[in-house]
Structures are given as C-alpha cells and as structure tokens.
Design a protein around this motif. Structure first.
Motif, PDB file in Angstrom:
ATOM      1  N   ARG A 123       0.821  -1.221   0.000  1.00  0.00           N
ATOM      2  CA  ARG A 123       0.000   0.000   0.000  1.00  0.00           C
ATOM      3  C   ARG A 123       0.849   1.263   0.000  1.00  0.00           C
ATOM      4  N   VAL A 124       1.916   1.292   0.814  1.00  0.00           N
ATOM      5  CA  VAL A 124       2.679   2.532   0.960  1.00  0.00           C
ATOM      6  C   VAL A 124       3.739   2.715  -0.121  1.00  0.00           C
ATOM      7  N   LEU A 125       3.976   1.700  -0.939  1.00  0.00           N
ATOM      8  CA  LEU A 125       4.927   1.844  -2.039  1.00  0.00           C
ATOM      9  C   LEU A 125       4.315   2.645  -3.187  1.00  0.00           C
ATOM     10  N   LYS A 126       5.106   3.528  -3.768  1.00  0.00           N
ATOM     11  CA  LYS A 126       4.683   4.229  -4.963  1.00  0.00           C
ATOM     12  C   LYS A 126       4.542   3.244  -6.122  1.00  0.00           C
ATOM     13  N   PRO A 127       3.714   3.545  -7.109  1.00  0.00           N
ATOM     14  CA  PRO A 127       3.680   2.691  -8.307  1.00  0.00           C
ATOM     15  C   PRO A 127       5.085   2.541  -8.894  1.00  0.00           C
ATOM     16  N   GLY A 128       5.496   1.315  -9.086  1.00  0.00           N
ATOM     17  CA  GLY A 128       6.849   1.047  -9.575  1.00  0.00           C
ATOM     18  C   GLY A 128       7.899   1.026  -8.488  1.00  0.00           C
ATOM     19  N   GLY A 129       7.496   1.282  -7.242  1.00  0.00           N
ATOM     20  CA  GLY A 129       8.448   1.262  -6.131  1.00  0.00           C
ATOM     21  C   GLY A 129       8.952  -0.139  -5.833  1.00  0.00           C
ATOM     22  N   LYS A 130      10.056  -0.227  -5.108  1.00  0.00           N
ATOM     23  CA  LYS A 130      10.722  -1.507  -4.867  1.00  0.00           C
ATOM     24  C   LYS A 130      10.598  -1.950  -3.422  1.00  0.00           C
ATOM     25  N   PHE A 131      10.367  -3.228  -3.250  1.00  0.00           N
ATOM     26  CA  PHE A 131      10.469  -3.872  -1.933  1.00  0.00           C
ATOM     27  C   PHE A 131      11.746  -4.690  -1.937  1.00  0.00           C
ATOM     28  N   ILE A 132      12.734  -4.248  -1.183  1.00  0.00           N
ATOM     29  CA  ILE A 132      14.023  -4.929  -1.084  1.00  0.00           C
ATOM     30  C   ILE A 132      14.014  -5.804   0.162  1.00  0.00           C
ATOM     31  N   PHE A 133      14.331  -7.075   0.001  1.00  0.00           N
ATOM     32  CA  PHE A 133      14.308  -7.984   1.143  1.00  0.00           C
ATOM     33  C   PHE A 133      15.574  -8.832   1.206  1.00  0.00           C
ATOM     34  N   LEU A 134      16.010  -9.079   2.422  1.00  0.00           N
ATOM     35  CA  LEU A 134      17.143  -9.960   2.720  1.00  0.00           C
ATOM     36  C   LEU A 134      16.746 -10.729   3.966  1.00  0.00           C
ATOM     37  N   GLU A 135      16.369 -11.990   3.788  1.00  0.00           N
ATOM     38  CA  GLU A 135      15.730 -12.743   4.863  1.00  0.00           C
ATOM     39  C   GLU A 135      16.258 -14.175   4.901  1.00  0.00           C
ATOM     40  N   HIS A 136      16.136 -14.790   6.053  1.00  0.00           N
ATOM     41  CA  HIS A 136      16.394 -16.227   6.144  1.00  0.00           C
ATOM     42  C   HIS A 136      15.048 -16.944   6.218  1.00  0.00           C
ATOM     43  N   GLY A 137      15.009 -18.206   5.813  1.00  0.00           N
ATOM     44  CA  GLY A 137      13.733 -18.903   5.820  1.00  0.00           C
ATOM     45  C   GLY A 137      13.870 -20.380   5.484  1.00  0.00           C
ATOM     46  N   ARG A 138      12.800 -20.908   4.942  1.00  0.00           N
ATOM     47  CA  ARG A 138      12.681 -22.345   4.717  1.00  0.00           C
ATOM     48  C   ARG A 138      13.655 -22.835   3.638  1.00  0.00           C
ATOM     49  N   SER A 139      14.252 -23.961   3.902  1.00  0.00           N
ATOM     50  CA  SER A 139      15.192 -24.560   2.960  1.00  0.00           C
ATOM     51  C   SER A 139      14.454 -25.260   1.819  1.00  0.00           C
ATOM     52  N   CYS A 162      11.366 -15.417  16.409  1.00  0.00           N
ATOM     53  CA  CYS A 162      11.901 -15.663  15.065  1.00  0.00           C
ATOM     54  C   CYS A 162      11.513 -17.062  14.582  1.00  0.00           C
ATOM     55  N   ASN A 163      11.037 -17.140  13.341  1.00  0.00           N
ATOM     56  CA  ASN A 163      10.712 -18.408  12.684  1.00  0.00           C
ATOM     57  C   ASN A 163      11.786 -18.733  11.649  1.00  0.00           C
ATOM     58  N   MET A 164      12.246 -19.982  11.646  1.00  0.00           N
ATOM     59  CA  MET A 164      13.265 -20.377  10.676  1.00  0.00           C
ATOM     60  C   MET A 164      12.688 -21.091   9.451  1.00  0.00           C
ATOM     61  N   ASN A 165      11.368 -21.349   9.451  1.00  0.00           N
ATOM     62  CA  ASN A 165      10.802 -22.205   8.401  1.00  0.00           C
ATOM     63  C   ASN A 165       9.781 -21.508   7.510  1.00  0.00           C
ATOM     64  N   ARG A 166       9.818 -20.189   7.423  1.00  0.00           N
ATOM     65  CA  ARG A 166       8.894 -19.481   6.550  1.00  0.00           C
ATOM     66  C   ARG A 166       9.417 -19.468   5.110  1.00  0.00           C
ATOM     67  N   ARG A 167       8.536 -19.784   4.191  1.00  0.00           N
ATOM     68  CA  ARG A 167       8.883 -19.725   2.764  1.00  0.00           C
ATOM     69  C   ARG A 167       8.685 -18.271   2.326  1.00  0.00           C
ATOM     70  N   ILE A 168       9.722 -17.483   2.404  1.00  0.00           N
ATOM     71  CA  ILE A 168       9.622 -16.035   2.258  1.00  0.00           C
ATOM     72  C   ILE A 168       9.065 -15.636   0.896  1.00  0.00           C
ATOM     73  N   ASP A 169       9.526 -16.279  -0.169  1.00  0.00           N
ATOM     74  CA  ASP A 169       9.061 -15.884  -1.499  1.00  0.00           C
ATOM     75  C   ASP A 169       7.568 -16.133  -1.673  1.00  0.00           C
ATOM     76  N   GLU A 170       7.053 -17.205  -1.099  1.00  0.00           N
ATOM     77  CA  GLU A 170       5.623 -17.485  -1.214  1.00  0.00           C
ATOM     78  C   GLU A 170       4.784 -16.445  -0.489  1.00  0.00           C
ATOM     79  N   PHE A 171       5.224 -16.024   0.698  1.00  0.00           N
ATOM     80  CA  PHE A 171       4.505 -14.968   1.415  1.00  0.00           C
ATOM     81  C   PHE A 171       4.471 -13.689   0.588  1.00  0.00           C
ATOM     82  N   ILE A 172       5.586 -13.348  -0.047  1.00  0.00           N
ATOM     83  CA  ILE A 172       5.654 -12.113  -0.833  1.00  0.00           C
ATOM     84  C   ILE A 172       4.738 -12.196  -2.058  1.00  0.00           C
TER      85      ILE A 172
END
Length: 206
Positions: A123-139, A162-172
């Motif tokens: 919602r708060v990103l401008k059109p064309g804005g970027k979400f930059i992520f660096l996360e650990h998660g599910r193998s 902290c959760n170590m087993n989240r599939r980060i790309d799927e949530f995004i």
C-alpha cells in the motif's frame, strides 16, 4: 519485556549480525535503495551505514526500541535524515503511494501477521516502487526443512519470536507482489537451519 529479550538477545544478535559476512550481504541488498525509504524492523540500526547516497530520507518502524544509545550513535553517524516510529509493520501510519522503496532485512521471520504487514508494504509503495528484502527462511532441501519444522518452537522461544521455516518468497507472492529477482544462497559461516537466505527485489502488482 524481560532482561533476556531487552538486553542479552539484542546484544548477541548485534554482535553476530554485525559481522563481516552480514555486512557484505547488507551492502549488496541495499545498493539499489533510493529516494524516501521505509525500513521494517530497524533493530539496532545495523543497516544504516550501508544505505547509498541516493537515499534521501529514511523512516524506520519497529515495535520495540533495542539498545537505544547504540542506535542513537549509529543514527548520528550518517548524513541521511532518519525518523523512527515505535510500532509494528502490520498497520503503518503513512499515506498510500508514499515511498520509493521499502526495506526488510532479517525481519519477516518475526512479524506475527506477515500477510498484513506485506499488504501494508504494498500500500505505501509508490507505483513502480521496490520492496528490497534480505531474509532467512525455509530450505529447499526437504531434510533440512523437516528439521526446521521440528526445531522451530525452540527457535521461536530462544529467538524472541523468530521463525526459521517461513517460505519467504511465497509470502511475498501471496501478498500481491511480483518478484523481479531472487537469490537463494547459504549464509557463510552460519548453521544451515538459520542460514538459508532469500535476497531479492519485488514490485507490488497493480
């Protein structure tokens, strides 16, 4: 918040995540940040020295303020105007289409309502804005992922949620983002259970 959560855990994490391998990954991830930037979960401010000159202003949200004197010193050491807000990412106090960039580093693992926080990010990103992520998660390795599932209750207890087993790309993706690039890799000198990394850039689908 007890002594462990307020002092011991953040001191330990600040020392570990301030190491050379973590600094290198922050530098890579944040290189394309620009304009007005919102950072989710600023922690102890370890990202601050890695923002490029193209960043004009930085807004940071976090429900807790950890190691405040250390954070103040880090803020004072950078030239970027910094505004801090002691609140969670699930309900952001900013107007829609506000930011050129939203950043999350080692934060999506701890947010309880992750779908809500990612919806607010879009919602708060401008059109064309970027979400930059660096996360650990599910193998991607099934055996490692099974161990992550089994040990996640301990991880949550000792890692302050902290959760170590989240599939980060799927949530995004489920939050309506388009992932423009994604790097999966193992963090050097880090146990594999906590070192399965997701580094990338996404754009809100409109």
């Amino acid at each position: 918040m007890g002594f462990y959560e307020k002092f011991l855990f953040p001191l330990g994490m600040d020392w570990i995540m301030g190491g050379e391998n973590f600094r290198e990954e922050r530098e890579r991830a944040l290189a394309s940040a620009s304009g007005e930037v919102l950072e989710l979960g600023f922690g102890t401010g370890l990202n601050l020295p890695h923002y490029p000159e193209a960043v004009e202003a930085l807004f940071m949200v976090d429900p807790v303020v950890l190691l405040p004197r250390r954070v103040e010193r880090r803020i004072a050491a950078v030239d970027i105007p910094v505004s801090r807000h002691a609140l969670g990412a699930e309900k952001l106090p900013f107007e829609s289409d506000r930011f050129e960039c939203v950043v999350s580093t080692w934060t999506l693992c701890t947010i309880s309502d992750l779908a809500g926080a990612l919806g607010e990010t879009a919602r708060v990103l401008k059109p064309g804005g970027k979400f930059i992520f660096l996360e650990h998660g599910r193998s991607d390795d099934e055996r490692t992922a099974r161990w992550q599932d089994q040990l996640n209750p301990l991880q949550r207890a000792f890692g302050c949620g902290c959760n170590m087993n989240r599939r980060i790309d799927e949530f995004i993706l489920e939050a309506g983002f388009e992932i423009l690039n994604l790097d999966r890799f193992l963090m050097p000198r880090t146990p594999r259970l906590q070192g399965e990394m997701y580094r990338g850039v996404a754009r809100a689908a409109r």
